[in-house]
Design an enzyme around this catalytic site. Sequence first.
Site, PDB file in Angstrom:
ATOM      1  N   CYS A 184       0.823  -1.214   0.000  1.00 19.95           N
ATOM      2  CA  CYS A 184       0.000   0.000   0.000  1.00 19.95           C
ATOM      3  C   CYS A 184       0.862   1.272   0.000  1.00 19.95           C
ATOM      4  CB  CYS A 184      -0.996  -0.058   1.160  1.00 19.95           C
ATOM      5  SG  CYS A 184      -2.429   0.965   0.877  1.00 19.95           S
ATOM      6  N   HIS A 233      -3.373  -5.504   1.817  1.00 19.15           N
ATOM      7  CA  HIS A 233      -2.678  -5.732   3.095  1.00 19.15           C
ATOM      8  C   HIS A 233      -2.718  -7.196   3.527  1.00 19.15           C
ATOM      9  CE1 HIS A 233      -2.156  -1.488   4.378  1.00 19.15           C
ATOM     10  NE2 HIS A 233      -3.204  -1.298   3.606  1.00 19.15           N
ATOM     11  N   GLU A 247      -0.868  -8.657   5.506  1.00 25.14           N
ATOM     12  CA  GLU A 247      -0.495  -8.794   6.924  1.00 25.14           C
ATOM     13  C   GLU A 247      -1.719  -8.716   7.828  1.00 25.14           C
ATOM     14  OE1 GLU A 247      -0.265  -6.120   5.150  1.00 25.14           O
ATOM     15  OE2 GLU A 247      -0.577  -4.325   6.366  1.00 25.14           O
TER      16      GLU A 247
END
Length: 192
Positions: free
Chosen positions: A78, A169, A171
């Site tokens: 991002c 994302h 994560e």
Amino acid sequence: MRIGVLALQGAVSEHINMVKSLGVEAVPVKTAEQIKSVDGLIMPGGESTTMGRLITKFELENVIKERISEGMPVYGTCAGMILLAKRIKNYEQFTLGILDITVIRNAFGRQIDSMEVDLNVKGLESPFHAIFIRAPVAVELGSDVEALASLDEGVVFLRQGNVFASAFHPELGNDPRIHKMFIESVEKFLNK
Ligand code: GLN
């Protein structure tokens, strides 16, 4: 193997936890010395103008560029993708100028703060549940940039040699496959 997560601002601990869940050491990095001591670097999501200002302030631009030119794998998520790009279409701001792409920031419209999409990703056997938060997209990819996942708005996961970038994302979920892909490229770098 040791992965560093650039810890100036943004979603640092989530990346560290995801890498650790794969049995690999992960540490926050903030200084040139620390960036020199890792085998792969993740640039997290956050606010790309703020992070860019801090990269300049702490004089980290050259060391990051040097490590990338040595072949060290880097993965930007991002805001990290924005910071790696050569061109930003809709803002004037600092970038490292590595990826031969044009980035459109906040590409999904101001009203759409976040969204989740089951994304087909090159190299993965089943779709990846991807979380987007005020995400950018990449357009105008140079010939050595490989698109790994796309939506109607543009490319959302890509690779140029040792540099990976995603608009989403990984994560934040609990699917480690994208991080695993990155760690495999770090393994290759170390075994060269
Ligand atoms: N919109 C942010 C930017 O342009 C990026 C958002 C994110 O990293 N989740 O910097």
